[in-house]
Design a protein around this motif. Sequence first.
Motif, short mmCIF file in Angstrom:
data_model
loop_
_atom_site.label_atom_id
_atom_site.label_comp_id
_atom_site.label_asym_id
_atom_site.label_seq_id
_atom_site.Cartn_x
_atom_site.Cartn_y
_atom_site.Cartn_z
N GLY A 119 0.86 -1.33 -0.13
CA GLY A 119 -0.17 0.06 0.11
C GLY A 119 0.79 1.29 0.03
O GLY A 119 0.33 2.19 0.69
N ILE A 120 1.93 1.24 -0.60
CA ILE A 120 2.79 2.47 -0.76
C ILE A 120 2.95 2.89 -2.09
O ILE A 120 2.99 2.20 -3.03
CB ILE A 120 4.39 2.01 -0.31
N VAL A 121 2.66 4.23 -2.00
CA VAL A 121 2.48 4.99 -3.47
C VAL A 121 3.93 5.74 -3.63
O VAL A 121 4.10 6.57 -2.87
CB VAL A 121 1.16 6.02 -3.31
N PRO A 122 4.48 4.90 -4.59
CA PRO A 122 6.06 5.69 -5.07
C PRO A 122 5.81 7.02 -5.45
O PRO A 122 5.10 7.49 -6.18
CB PRO A 122 6.55 4.96 -5.73
N PHE A 123 6.96 8.00 -5.06
CA PHE A 123 7.11 9.07 -5.59
C PHE A 123 7.68 9.01 -6.97
O PHE A 123 9.01 8.46 -7.19
CB PHE A 123 7.78 10.08 -4.65
N LEU A 124 7.21 9.72 -8.10
CA LEU A 124 7.72 9.47 -9.35
C LEU A 124 8.43 10.78 -9.70
O LEU A 124 7.69 11.82 -9.77
CB LEU A 124 6.41 9.36 -10.43
N ASP A 125 9.77 10.79 -9.61
CA ASP A 125 10.76 11.98 -10.01
C ASP A 125 10.34 12.32 -11.31
O ASP A 125 10.60 11.80 -12.15
CB ASP A 125 12.09 11.76 -9.61
N PRO A 126 9.82 13.41 -11.56
CA PRO A 126 9.66 14.10 -12.97
C PRO A 126 10.74 13.95 -13.49
O PRO A 126 11.03 14.13 -15.07
CB PRO A 126 9.08 15.25 -12.72
N SER A 127 12.06 14.35 -13.14
CA SER A 127 13.45 14.30 -13.90
C SER A 127 13.63 12.97 -14.49
O SER A 127 14.58 13.08 -15.35
CB SER A 127 14.52 14.88 -12.78
N ASN A 128 13.14 12.09 -14.06
CA ASN A 128 13.35 10.63 -14.61
C ASN A 128 13.04 10.48 -16.03
O ASN A 128 13.22 9.57 -16.63
CB ASN A 128 13.03 9.41 -13.73
N ASN A 129 12.24 11.36 -16.46
CA ASN A 129 11.52 11.33 -17.76
C ASN A 129 12.24 12.37 -18.77
O ASN A 129 11.82 12.69 -19.97
CB ASN A 129 10.10 11.53 -17.93
N ASP A 130 13.11 13.00 -18.22
CA ASP A 130 13.59 14.24 -18.92
C ASP A 130 14.67 13.74 -19.84
O ASP A 130 15.77 12.95 -19.36
CB ASP A 130 14.25 15.17 -17.89
N PRO A 131 14.49 13.83 -20.94
CA PRO A 131 15.56 13.16 -22.16
C PRO A 131 16.75 14.03 -22.17
O PRO A 131 17.84 13.66 -23.00
CB PRO A 131 14.80 13.51 -23.75
#
Length: 264
Positions: A119-131
């Motif tokens: 039941g843990i909602v991971p934090f999605l780092d937006p920089s991980n999608n930065d090309p």
Amino acid sequence: MATGAQVTAVHVDHGLREGSQEEAQIVAKLAERVGAQFRSLTAVIQLGADLEARARTARREVLPSDALFGHTADDQAETLLIRLMRGTGPAGLAGMSSQQHPLLALRRADTELLCAQLGIVPFLDPSNNDPRFVRNRVRHEVVPLLNQVSARDVTPLLCRLAELCADQADLIAALAEAEDPTDAKGLSGLPPALAAQVVRMWWVRTTGIVYPPDAAAIDRILSVASGQSVSCQVGSGWRVTRTAGRLSLQQSAWSGTATVQEHE
């Protein structure tokens, strides 16, 4: 924690985007939930070239030497591909060590599934999608293409390569421990691979910088050892000189493109 160990979750804030303090609160709440301690550290860096490398170095500087990281097998595979593109040698292909990266046997999907079950909602780092970042392009473009071309999942293969290279690197490191890096004649008489490892270990011990010099800098140092030059700049303001058959690694205020002083 299930074994009774005292665990501290650490969040390092680089100050690169708005809301980073809120991310620290997410980590703090999860740590409290699972019974871990929490610390928030700051290692501010400026936007610019080599951002990923500078951020990694900044984290290493503020974290304790025995800190553990949550990288998975997928991260290991990406690391190997990135190092290959940069021309690394066998030691670089050893990748990350499981001693400080205990989750390397798990896939990223395994950790996501575990979070879902807990039941843990991971934090999605937006920089991980930065090309703009090389790792992101390797993750989203290179690895999928390799999977497609080979018609198989290449991540286990790359991780196996890392294990084999780590075994070889450990052997060379054990042999290097017995050598004196300041003995110019002795160093120049060693096999090149062993001599290079002696220099790398000397560098880390003397400078405290965990990342050893690149191959070109190693070659310059070995040129000094063999008498082809009397001194050379290594990098990060450090210089190697030879006097009376002994090498010394000295810090100076120099910085810039490395040069070599030749005999006249």
